[in-house]
Design an enzyme around this catalytic site. Structure first.
Site, PDB file in Angstrom:
ATOM      1  N   GLU A 275       7.061  14.648  23.039  1.00 55.07           N
ATOM      2  CA  GLU A 275       6.448  15.956  23.313  1.00 55.07           C
ATOM      3  C   GLU A 275       5.621  15.928  24.588  1.00 55.07           C
ATOM      4  OE1 GLU A 275       3.850  16.302  19.943  1.00 55.07           O
ATOM      5  OE2 GLU A 275       5.451  16.912  18.605  1.00 55.07           O
ATOM      6  N   CYS A 343     -20.537  33.669  37.405  1.00 56.68           N
ATOM      7  CA  CYS A 343     -21.992  33.527  37.398  1.00 56.68           C
ATOM      8  C   CYS A 343     -22.482  32.416  36.497  1.00 56.68           C
ATOM      9  CB  CYS A 343     -22.616  34.859  37.053  1.00 56.68           C
ATOM     10  SG  CYS A 343     -22.387  35.959  38.438  1.00 56.68           S
TER      11      CYS A 343
HETATM   12  N1  LLP Z   1       1.799  16.890  21.255  1.00 51.83           N
HETATM   13  C1  LLP Z   1       0.654  17.233  20.641  1.00 51.83           C
HETATM   14  C2  LLP Z   1       0.597  17.231  19.188  1.00 51.83           C
HETATM   15  C3  LLP Z   1      -0.468  17.559  21.419  1.00 51.83           C
HETATM   16  O1  LLP Z   1      -1.605  17.884  20.812  1.00 51.83           O
HETATM   17  C4  LLP Z   1      -0.377  17.556  22.829  1.00 51.83           C
HETATM   18  C5  LLP Z   1      -1.528  17.901  23.660  1.00 51.83           C
HETATM   19  C6  LLP Z   1       0.849  17.219  23.419  1.00 51.83           C
HETATM   20  C7  LLP Z   1       1.926  16.877  22.600  1.00 51.83           C
HETATM   21  C8  LLP Z   1       1.069  17.188  24.898  1.00 51.83           C
HETATM   22  O2  LLP Z   1       0.254  16.238  25.489  1.00 51.83           O
HETATM   23  P1  LLP Z   1       0.447  15.889  27.054  1.00 51.83           P
HETATM   24  O3  LLP Z   1       1.800  15.254  27.205  1.00 51.83           O
HETATM   25  O4  LLP Z   1       0.348  17.135  27.804  1.00 51.83           O
HETATM   26  O5  LLP Z   1      -0.649  14.952  27.333  1.00 51.83           O
HETATM   27  N2  LLP Z   1      -6.341  20.932  27.894  1.00 51.83           N
HETATM   28  C9  LLP Z   1      -6.385  19.497  28.110  1.00 51.83           C
HETATM   29  C10 LLP Z   1      -5.212  18.796  27.437  1.00 51.83           C
HETATM   30  C11 LLP Z   1      -5.108  19.065  25.947  1.00 51.83           C
HETATM   31  C12 LLP Z   1      -3.939  18.366  25.290  1.00 51.83           C
HETATM   32  C13 LLP Z   1      -3.803  18.780  23.876  1.00 51.83           C
HETATM   33  N3  LLP Z   1      -2.666  18.262  23.189  1.00 51.83           N
HETATM   34  C14 LLP Z   1      -6.434  19.210  29.594  1.00 51.83           C
HETATM   35  O6  LLP Z   1      -6.394  20.142  30.395  1.00 51.83           O
HETATM   36  O7  LLP Z   1      -6.534  18.050  29.993  1.00 51.83           O
END
Ligand code: LLP
Length: 427
Positions: A275, A343
């Site tokens: 994922e 702000c």
């Molecule tokens: N699978 C699950 C169950 C997840 O919770 C997440 C991300 C992913 C896959 C994908 O993860 P990635 O490959 O993108 O690392 N807003 C934060 C990141 C939050 C990630 C939440 N879960 C940021 O901007 O760094």
């Protein structure tokens, strides 16, 4: 060649000058490169070449734009979703339901029903009560819901605390020590087809050792489950691979990741799900912005841009670094702070950073903003959500419009309030 690059002294997205996009849609605006999305998708798939059975699901939360999802669907990526809204996005982009996996710790009954009715491929269960509810809902429909049990392996991903999910003190998954007994109970429910495990320990992970530790624990659990006669034939290894936001810092080594996965899982005899979100989309997007003012500061000037923390929340939320570059760089550098118009002092993109010298009216961009950029935008300060543009070679299209004023102002008075001006009311 990077998808965002200088051509004739001017920054382009693939073959399109960013200045043309700014002229067409205004700023701030997100710009995505279809070529960069395809490149990352192919790199990720190639790295897993030694994994015989796999499904790649893009984590929609990183970038739910249907146009982005379609580019990835064409690369045979399904979707990892965490809400009914993301289910809609994935389906509307043309991702087939059986290529969707539903994760998340707070799925509601209406969301579970919508996903069941759509016929999605798998539900990743985060707690026992959710499994019971899903079983009941599926039974009422004469169905068995395909499900995996998400395990919390108690492994620290060594990343930012707010995006760590695999430690026992986090809200995600079933504590690994409870998993065997819970699997017994959930596998016996009539409306569930429980057939595997899921794990995701965090995001922006560069060091692969915690991922390997988590996967090895999952391997032990698979063996223990099979010894008890359970069926385990799908295992979701989550996302989490990090990218380099700052020159000189490494990205996660995706080839090493693929080799590690192939080695750790070689005797699992299961279809593996992945994922990735950030690794696929981050480098494929920028946030285009215009310099409003260069305001003198006590030590260094403040470059006030028209993008703000409502457009790109990551610096304010995680102290994240996003490279800032002029669209028409002069070659001159200076040290400045970069701030938005909102702000609060938290609306700061960079402090005392050496960067391209920019002036009032110049176009500039924040890089590596294709993941968790537009998807985390808000209307804070009654600001409109920025438009998104997809570039594919020399073509580009607006794939989401700037939010209209009436959408930003969606609140209304209570029906008993008259809408006269304050002076009329006082009279
Ligand atoms: N699978 C699950 C169950 C997840 O919770 C997440 C991300 C992913 C896959 C994908 O993860 P990635 O490959 O993108 O690392 N807003 C934060 C990141 C939050 C990630 C939440 N879960 C940021 O901007 O760094």
């Amino acid at each position: 060649m990077s998808s965002f690059h200088l051509l004739g002294g001017e920054m382009h997205a693939e073959a399109v000058p960013l200045a043309s996009i700014a002229a067409a849609v205004g700023t701030p605006a997100y710009v995505y490169s279809a070529g960069a999305l395809r490149h990352a998708a192919q790199l990720f798939r190639a790295a897993l070449g030694k994994v015989p059975r796999k499904q790649l699901m893009f984590a929609v939360k990183a970038n739910p734009s249907p146009a982005v999802l379609r580019v990835l669907a064409d690369q045979n990526f399904g979707a990892d979703i965490v809400s009914g809204g993301e289910l809609d996005c994935a389906l509307s982009a043309g991702i087939t339901a059986n290529h969707i996996v539903y994760s998340g710790v707070g799925k509601t009954a209406p969301e579970l029903i919508a996903a069941l009715d759509a016929g999605i491929g798998r539900f990743n269960l985060e707690l026992e009560r959710e499994g019971q509810l899903l079983s009941a809902l599926a039974s009422q429909r004469g169905r068995r819901a395909p499900a995996l049990l998400r395990i919390n392996p108690d492994v620290d991903a060594s990343t930012h605390a707010k995006i760590t999910t695999g430690r026992l003190d986090s809200k995600f998954g079933i504590p690994i020590d409870d998993a065997l007994a819970m699997y017994d109970r959930l596998a016996a429910l009539p409306g569930l087809d429980l057939h595997g495990l899921a794990v995701h320990i965090g995001s922006q992970i560069i060091d692969l050792a915690p991922l390997e530790a988590a996967y090895r624990k999952i391997g032990d659990l698979i063996r223990a489950l099979r010894q008890k006669g359970h069926r385990v034939y799908h295992v979701d290894l989550g996302g989490g691979l990090g990218v380099s936001y700052r020159p000189g810092l490494p990205s996660a080594n995706v080839e090493a990741y693929g080799a590690m996965v192939a080695e750790v899982t070689r005797d699992w005899d299961a279809t593996l799900l992945f994922e990735p979100g950030r690794f696929i989309a981050a480098e494929a997007g920028i946030l285009l912005t215009r310099v409003l003012w260069v305001k003198p500061g006590s030590r260094h000037p403040f470059v006030v841009v028209d993008a703000a923390m409502n457009d790109l929340a990551r610096p304010a939320m995680y102290d994240a670094w996003h490279e800032f570059a002029a669209v028409r760089p002069t070659g001159e550098k200076f040290v400045a702070n970069i701030v938005g118009p909102i702000c609060e002092s938290g609306d700061t993109f960079a402090r005392e950073r050496e960067m391209d010298r920019v002036q009032e009216g110049d176009l500039a961009m924040f890089q590596t903003a294709g993941a968790y950029g537009a998807s985390m935008a808000s209307t804070y300060n009654c600001r409109a959500i920025a438009p998104e543009v997809l570039v594919d070679d020399n073509r580009y299209a607006t794939v989401s419009e700037r939010m209209a004023a009436h959408q930003v102002r969606r609140q209304r008075l209570a029906p008993w309030m008259d809408d006269g001006a304050p002076s009329t009311r006082a009279a």
